[in-house]
Design a protein around this motif. Structure first.
Motif, mmCIF file in Angstrom:
data_model
loop_
_atom_site.group_PDB
_atom_site.id
_atom_site.type_symbol
_atom_site.label_atom_id
_atom_site.label_comp_id
_atom_site.label_asym_id
_atom_site.label_seq_id
_atom_site.Cartn_x
_atom_site.Cartn_y
_atom_site.Cartn_z
ATOM 1 N N UNK A 64 0.828 -1.208 0.000
ATOM 2 C CA UNK A 64 0.000 0.000 0.000
ATOM 3 C C UNK A 64 0.862 1.258 0.000
ATOM 4 N N UNK A 65 1.959 1.231 0.746
ATOM 5 C CA UNK A 65 2.808 2.415 0.877
ATOM 6 C C UNK A 65 3.929 2.481 -0.159
ATOM 7 N N UNK A 66 3.937 1.555 -1.086
ATOM 8 C CA UNK A 66 4.999 1.549 -2.094
ATOM 9 C C UNK A 66 4.998 2.824 -2.934
ATOM 10 N N UNK A 67 3.834 3.411 -3.151
ATOM 11 C CA UNK A 67 3.763 4.657 -3.919
ATOM 12 C C UNK A 67 4.454 5.794 -3.185
ATOM 13 N N UNK A 68 4.278 5.849 -1.849
ATOM 14 C CA UNK A 68 4.963 6.877 -1.065
ATOM 15 C C UNK A 68 6.474 6.691 -1.143
ATOM 16 N N UNK A 111 -0.641 11.549 -3.598
ATOM 17 C CA UNK A 111 -1.559 12.312 -2.755
ATOM 18 C C UNK A 111 -2.579 11.378 -2.108
ATOM 19 N N UNK A 112 -3.066 10.403 -2.881
ATOM 20 C CA UNK A 112 -4.041 9.435 -2.345
ATOM 21 C C UNK A 112 -3.444 8.642 -1.195
ATOM 22 N N UNK A 113 -2.180 8.247 -1.324
ATOM 23 C CA UNK A 113 -1.514 7.506 -0.249
ATOM 24 C C UNK A 113 -1.367 8.376 1.001
ATOM 25 N N UNK A 177 -10.343 19.080 1.008
ATOM 26 C CA UNK A 177 -11.506 18.217 1.133
ATOM 27 C C UNK A 177 -11.225 16.990 0.284
ATOM 28 N N UNK A 178 -12.019 16.680 -0.691
ATOM 29 C CA UNK A 178 -11.756 15.512 -1.532
ATOM 30 C C UNK A 178 -10.758 15.805 -2.640
ATOM 31 N N UNK A 179 -10.516 17.068 -2.907
ATOM 32 C CA UNK A 179 -9.579 17.442 -3.959
ATOM 33 C C UNK A 179 -8.299 17.980 -3.327
ATOM 34 N N UNK A 180 -7.209 17.848 -4.033
ATOM 35 C CA UNK A 180 -5.943 18.366 -3.525
ATOM 36 C C UNK A 180 -5.962 19.889 -3.535
ATOM 37 N N UNK A 181 -5.402 20.532 -2.526
ATOM 38 C CA UNK A 181 -5.295 21.991 -2.533
ATOM 39 C C UNK A 181 -4.417 22.439 -3.698
ATOM 40 N N UNK A 182 -4.462 23.717 -4.033
ATOM 41 C CA UNK A 182 -3.653 24.214 -5.149
ATOM 42 C C UNK A 182 -2.171 23.889 -4.971
ATOM 43 N N UNK A 183 -1.530 23.453 -6.052
ATOM 44 C CA UNK A 183 -0.123 23.074 -5.974
ATOM 45 C C UNK A 183 0.770 24.269 -5.691
#
Length: 203
Positions: A64-68, A111-113, A177-183
């Motif tokens: 699960x954490x391989x992406x991180x 970001x999902x991880x 919230x469900x979307x990532x904040x501005x980069x």
């Protein structure tokens, strides 16, 4: 008579299998919760033989954490590629910003991880293991850059750099919230964090 596959092809197949398992593990964890994921389910989701899973990962948490882990590895790789004239912290800051500027599937998965880690305490031991491994890798890269000993300065740079990133990313996700904040917000906070490190923490 058959011949063995070339090393390059074999390596690409291994990387593809690992990626399929990593992505399957993340999909299941996001959809069903980490506690409901098993190695067998990950292998089935990836359409890979169940016995193959443990050739690539020691546990579902590692998968699960391989992406991180990939994100941290990308930072170390970009740091190694930065111009030699840059200071350690400047090179680290620019490496982080380069990786963050990627707007691809890997970036969204990362970001999902991070979101998943915030709500799944069972991932903490594996997260600490990943961080320790990446801090060692970054310390090695800093040692090579300075062409000197692996001393306290090197370890402090590696540890505080990743600690600063964890703080910044955590604050960034707190606003989401469900979307990532501005980069651009994240970029500014990364720059501020590394400026603070370069200036010293003593106030």
């Amino acid at each position: 008579m058959t011949t063995a596959a070339p090393d390059g092809r074999r390596e690409r197949k291994k990387l593809a299998t690992r990626a399929a398992l990593r992505q399957a593990a993340l999909r299941l964890a996001l959809r069903d919760g980490v506690e409901n994921v098993t190695a067998e389910r990950i292998a089935d989701e990836a359409d890979i033989a169940r016995r193959t899973f443990f050739n690539y990962f020691s546990s579902k948490e590692e998968a699960v954490l391989a992406t991180a882990a990939l994100g941290a590895e990308a930072v170390v790789a970009r740091f190694r590629a930065r111009p030699a004239a840059e200071s350690v912290l400047t090179a680290l800051r620019e490496a982080v910003l380069e990786v963050m500027d990627r707007d691809d599937v890997a970036g969204h998965e990362h970001v999902a991880v991070l979101r998943l880690i915030r709500r799944a305490p069972s991932l903490l031991p594996q997260q600490l293991s990943v961080l320790a491994a990446q801090e060692r890798a970054l310390a090695a890269a800093i040692t090579e850059r300075l062409d000197g000993p692996d001393d306290a300065y090197v370890r402090l740079c590696a540890t505080t750099a990743f600690a600063a990133l964890r703080v910044v990313l955590d604050r960034w996700l707190e606003r989401a919230d469900d979307a990532a904040p501005p980069i651009d917000v994240l970029r500014a906070e990364v720059t501020d964090a590394f400026t603070t490190l370069a200036g010293g923490l003593d106030r």
